[in-house]
Motif scaffolding. Structure first.
Motif, PDB file in Angstrom:
ATOM      1  N   PRO A 181      42.803   9.497 -22.253  1.00 36.92           N
ATOM      2  CA  PRO A 181      42.881  10.911 -22.618  1.00 36.92           C
ATOM      3  C   PRO A 181      44.319  11.421 -22.643  1.00 36.92           C
ATOM      4  O   PRO A 181      45.173  10.941 -21.904  1.00 36.92           O
ATOM      5  N   GLN A 185      46.640  18.095 -23.876  1.00 36.82           N
ATOM      6  CA  GLN A 185      45.823  18.840 -24.833  1.00 36.82           C
ATOM      7  C   GLN A 185      44.505  19.269 -24.186  1.00 36.82           C
ATOM      8  O   GLN A 185      43.937  18.526 -23.374  1.00 36.82           O
ATOM      9  N   GLU A 186      44.016  20.445 -24.556  1.00 33.25           N
ATOM     10  CA  GLU A 186      42.781  20.962 -23.963  1.00 33.25           C
ATOM     11  C   GLU A 186      41.587  20.053 -24.221  1.00 33.25           C
ATOM     12  O   GLU A 186      40.697  19.929 -23.389  1.00 33.25           O
ATOM     13  N   ASP A 187      41.568  19.433 -25.422  1.00 33.71           N
ATOM     14  CA  ASP A 187      40.441  18.562 -25.748  1.00 33.71           C
ATOM     15  C   ASP A 187      40.708  17.106 -25.373  1.00 33.71           C
ATOM     16  O   ASP A 187      39.890  16.222 -25.660  1.00 33.71           O
ATOM     17  N   LYS A 189      42.622  14.977 -26.605  1.00 38.02           N
ATOM     18  CA  LYS A 189      42.818  14.079 -27.755  1.00 38.02           C
ATOM     19  C   LYS A 189      44.306  13.964 -28.096  1.00 38.02           C
ATOM     20  O   LYS A 189      45.086  14.894 -27.887  1.00 38.02           O
ATOM     21  N   GLN A 191      47.003  13.879 -30.996  1.00 38.78           N
ATOM     22  CA  GLN A 191      47.090  14.343 -32.377  1.00 38.78           C
ATOM     23  C   GLN A 191      48.129  13.516 -33.129  1.00 38.78           C
ATOM     24  O   GLN A 191      49.301  13.481 -32.749  1.00 38.78           O
ATOM     25  N   LYS A 209      42.704  13.516 -34.648  1.00 39.92           N
ATOM     26  CA  LYS A 209      42.568  13.723 -33.196  1.00 39.92           C
ATOM     27  C   LYS A 209      41.829  12.513 -32.638  1.00 39.92           C
ATOM     28  O   LYS A 209      40.652  12.290 -32.956  1.00 39.92           O
ATOM     29  N   THR A 211      41.308   9.143 -29.558  1.00 39.04           N
ATOM     30  CA  THR A 211      41.402   8.495 -28.254  1.00 39.04           C
ATOM     31  C   THR A 211      41.181   7.004 -28.472  1.00 39.04           C
ATOM     32  O   THR A 211      40.259   6.616 -29.191  1.00 39.04           O
TER      33      THR A 211
END
Length: 308
Positions: A181, A185-187, A189, A191, A209, A211
């Motif tokens: 992770p 980033q909040e998600d 992912k 970028q 986006k 992983t």
């Protein structure tokens, strides 16, 4: 917190980052390894292990380190796939043109015809027992430029994981590999922007986006020289000796192993855009984005879920 570092190497800027308490020490070791890889694997250094193989072409087997032997074995196998534009025996041709370097030139037809018989991956002989390589014809040379960065990225990421790094990235001049992770980033992912092949560096055509993916792009815009008013790119057709004629402007491969992406971005340039996408859709854990010379974008269905 991601610890980051970068180094100028292999003709590009290499950037790395790891999420680990000993991040600086881990990255320092990684940089030393990358310097070692370039020293041993470069076709442009006369004292490298790869150059010793090329210098002994037609004369003798050369014993090499296991990692270089493995890379050449991977490269030979990929070079012998039917209809592939990938060929590690392309060395005599790339040296002749030297696209992207200060001494680049357009060779004569006679010069090209003289080196074409040397571009034969079947004439790379592998002695696995002694970890030795032999090039059957004098004048042959191996060029690992189309595969080495992906191989290095995989090895460095493997080292990171063995050291307990749960989150990391490595960017070898546009060849990107991410793992775990992204805590920035909040998600969570990573970028990854995709270069627009028709605009200057930094202009992105889309953002992915991701992983745990490698992203490798090859394009006719990357290394170009102009001779007599005509542009010539660095992706060669080993049958004609000239830059490959293709409908493709750029080709991006998403894969779990970066070395796979390196191979496919070169090998599929000889395909039509639709054929390239269909081929990758038959492979597991691979995705593809093709941008054609007329500006169309074609990609495999899995890309839809990865677009930012």
């Amino acid at each position: 917190m991601i610890t980051k570092d970068k180094i100028q190497l292999m003709g590009t800027t290499i950037e790395m980052g790891v999420n680990h308490p000993e991040g600086l020490a881990i990255l320092e070791v990684a940089k030393k390894k990358l310097i070692d890889y370039e020293t041993r694997f470069s076709a442009n250094r006369p004292d490298s292990m790869l150059s010793k193989i090329n210098q002994a072409a037609g004369k003798a087997f050369v014993s090499v380190d296991h990692d270089l032997f493995t890379l050449i074995a991977i490269g030979k196998k990929a070079s012998l796939v039917p209809h592939s534009a990938f060929n590690i025996a392309i060395g005599p041709l790339t040296k002749l043109w030297h696209i992207g370097f200060k001494d680049a030139k357009k060779p004569s037809d006679k010069e090209i015809q003289q080196v074409l018989p040397l571009i034969n991956a079947n004439h790379i002989l592998l002695d696995e027992r002694h970890s030795a390589i032999y090039l059957k014809q004098q004048g042959m040379s191996i060029d690992l430029g189309g595969i080495a960065k992906g191989y290095f990225a995989d090895l460095i990421m493997q080292d990171f994981k063995q050291l307990g790094v749960m989150s990391a990235y490595i960017n070898l001049g546009g060849n990107v590999l991410v793992s775990g992770p992204n805590y920035e980033q909040e998600d969570f992912k990573w970028q990854i922007g995709l270069q627009n092949p028709f605009l200057e560096r930094g202009n992105q055509v889309l953002t992915l986006k991701l992983t745990d993916y490698s992203v490798v792009t090859s394009g006719i815009y990357e290394r170009v020289n102009t001779f007599e008013g005509q542009k010539y790119h660095h992706i060669f057709d080993s049958k004609t000796g000239y830059p490959l004629e293709s409908e493709i402007a750029s080709l991006t491969i998403l894969s779990k192993k970066s070395v796979d992406g390196e191979i496919y971005t070169s090998s599929l340039f000889s395909y039509s855009p639709i054929e390239a996408v269909k081929y990758i859709m038959q492979q597991t854990l691979h995705e593809i984005i093709v941008i054609t010379k007329n500006g169309e974008m074609i990609y495999s269905p899995g890309i839809e879920d990865l677009l930012a």
